[in-house]
Design an enzyme around this catalytic site. Structure first.
Site, mmCIF file in Angstrom:
data_model
loop_
_atom_site.group_PDB
_atom_site.id
_atom_site.type_symbol
_atom_site.label_atom_id
_atom_site.label_comp_id
_atom_site.label_asym_id
_atom_site.label_seq_id
_atom_site.Cartn_x
_atom_site.Cartn_y
_atom_site.Cartn_z
ATOM 1 C CE LYS A 9 -4.252 -2.571 2.296
ATOM 2 N NZ LYS A 9 -4.762 -1.716 3.420
ATOM 3 C CE1 TYR A 49 -9.204 -2.735 0.224
ATOM 4 C CE2 TYR A 49 -8.728 -1.225 -0.831
ATOM 5 C CZ TYR A 49 -8.539 -2.087 -0.362
ATOM 6 O OH TYR A 49 -7.311 -2.494 0.680
ATOM 7 C CG PHE A 57 -13.651 2.064 7.180
ATOM 8 C CD1 PHE A 57 -13.156 1.755 6.021
ATOM 9 C CD2 PHE A 57 -14.043 0.693 7.994
ATOM 10 C CE1 PHE A 57 -13.668 -0.331 5.532
ATOM 11 C CE2 PHE A 57 -14.648 -0.305 7.900
ATOM 12 C CZ PHE A 57 -14.383 -0.702 7.029
ATOM 13 N NE ARG A 85 -6.902 -12.882 5.129
ATOM 14 C CZ ARG A 85 -7.403 -11.280 4.584
ATOM 15 N NH1 ARG A 85 -6.464 -10.641 3.810
ATOM 16 N NH2 ARG A 85 -7.998 -11.369 4.996
ATOM 17 C CB THR A 91 -8.484 -6.473 8.842
ATOM 18 O OG1 THR A 91 -8.781 -7.628 7.928
ATOM 19 C CG2 THR A 91 -8.482 -5.530 8.292
ATOM 20 N NE ARG A 102 -2.563 -5.926 7.003
ATOM 21 C CZ ARG A 102 -4.318 -6.495 6.455
ATOM 22 N NH1 ARG A 102 -4.407 -7.484 6.798
ATOM 23 N NH2 ARG A 102 -4.308 -6.541 5.324
ATOM 24 C CG ASN A 112 -4.221 -2.711 6.692
ATOM 25 O OD1 ASN A 112 -3.713 -2.244 5.963
ATOM 26 N ND2 ASN A 112 -5.084 -3.519 7.423
ATOM 27 C CG HIS A 115 -4.745 -6.674 -0.810
ATOM 28 N ND1 HIS A 115 -6.050 -6.757 -0.101
ATOM 29 C CD2 HIS A 115 -4.687 -7.319 -1.834
ATOM 30 C CE1 HIS A 115 -6.437 -7.493 -1.438
ATOM 31 N NE2 HIS A 115 -6.261 -7.943 -1.579
ATOM 32 C CD GLU A 126 -8.312 -9.499 -4.612
ATOM 33 O OE1 GLU A 126 -6.749 -9.424 -3.809
ATOM 34 O OE2 GLU A 126 -9.000 -9.189 -3.305
HETATM 35 N N1 UDP Z 1 -10.180 -1.154 6.841
HETATM 36 C C1 UDP Z 1 -9.777 -0.123 7.706
HETATM 37 N N2 UDP Z 1 -11.417 -0.173 8.757
HETATM 38 C C2 UDP Z 1 -11.342 -1.122 9.465
HETATM 39 C C3 UDP Z 1 -11.658 -2.573 7.815
HETATM 40 C C4 UDP Z 1 -10.854 -2.337 7.264
HETATM 41 O O1 UDP Z 1 -10.233 0.827 7.303
HETATM 42 O O2 UDP Z 1 -12.970 -1.368 9.914
HETATM 43 C C5 UDP Z 1 -9.255 -1.394 5.957
HETATM 44 C C6 UDP Z 1 -8.146 -1.740 5.485
HETATM 45 O O3 UDP Z 1 -7.161 -1.549 5.110
HETATM 46 C C7 UDP Z 1 -7.751 -3.362 5.066
HETATM 47 C C8 UDP Z 1 -8.961 -2.299 3.881
HETATM 48 O O4 UDP Z 1 -10.047 -1.999 4.761
HETATM 49 O O5 UDP Z 1 -7.184 -3.224 4.781
HETATM 50 C C9 UDP Z 1 -10.029 -3.584 3.279
HETATM 51 O O6 UDP Z 1 -10.575 -4.781 4.573
HETATM 52 P P1 UDP Z 1 -10.692 -6.065 4.630
HETATM 53 O O7 UDP Z 1 -11.770 -6.091 5.589
HETATM 54 O O8 UDP Z 1 -10.997 -6.777 3.210
HETATM 55 O O9 UDP Z 1 -9.083 -6.686 5.539
HETATM 56 P P2 UDP Z 1 -7.996 -7.365 4.740
HETATM 57 O O10 UDP Z 1 -8.233 -8.347 3.725
HETATM 58 O O11 UDP Z 1 -7.251 -6.245 4.365
HETATM 59 O O12 UDP Z 1 -7.285 -7.947 5.841
HETATM 60 MG MG MG Z 2 -9.741 -8.283 2.323
#
Ligand code: UDP
Ligand code: MG
Length: 153
Positions: A9, A49, A57, A85, A91, A102, A112, A115, A126
């Protein structure tokens, strides 16, 4: 072998963590098969997204993701989706285990640093979104016998 998408990111780029993060995947034994730098825009983030578009958010997330370019990588390996992952951590980076990307480099649920695709099916979708066939490089994997058992492929 499975393939998965990692996006470093904008925060990873600005904070000088690109080499560090890529190095972790390399050292784990994953194979880098495609990589490029790109400035993301709202159109692609609406797709990437889509599962979050109704979250409060979402606008902040999109401004964070467009604040600087990103590095897109495709990593290949046996069960690469779950391996990568797990390396990313949860997250919300404040809850992420030390030793995860992270957990070592971030403090935020939004900012964080990486991705990672969350399932084999989503990884395919993706990767197709960000890479085309000519972006992938085919090259030998001479160390595979030292990384995997014969049935791990
Ligand atoms: N995100 C955020 N607030 C939240 C949850 C997610 O800003 O409460 C953002 C964060 O950058 C995250 C992205 O949205 O990486 C995608 O969310 P997802 O639930 O897919 O999490 P990830 O797969 O990245 O762990
Ligand atoms: Mg995700």
């Amino acid at each position: 072998m499975e393939r998965t998408l990692v996006i470093l990111k904008p925060g990873a780029l600005q904070r000088g963590l690109v080499g560090e993060i890529i190095s972790r995947f390399e050292k784990r034994g994953l194979k880098l098969v495609a990589m490029k730098m790109r400035q993301l825009d709202q159109e692609i983030l609406d797709k990437h997204y889509a599962h979050l578009k109704d979250k409060p958010f979402f606008p902040w997330l999109c401004s964070g993701m467009t604040a600087a370019p990103v590095i897109l990588c495709c990593w290949e390996g046996f069960e690469a989706v779950k391996v990568v992952r797990a390396m990313a951590g949860t997250t919300n980076a404040r809850n992420a285990a030390p030793g995860t990307i992270r957990g070592d480099y971030a403090l935020s649920s939004q900012e964080n640093v990486v991705h990672t695709s969350d399932s084999v099916e989503n990884a395919k979708e993706e990767l197709d979104r960000f890479f085309s066939a000519e972006d992938y490089c085919e090259y030998p994997s001479p160390l595979n016998q030292f990384l995997y058992a014969p049935d791990e492929k």
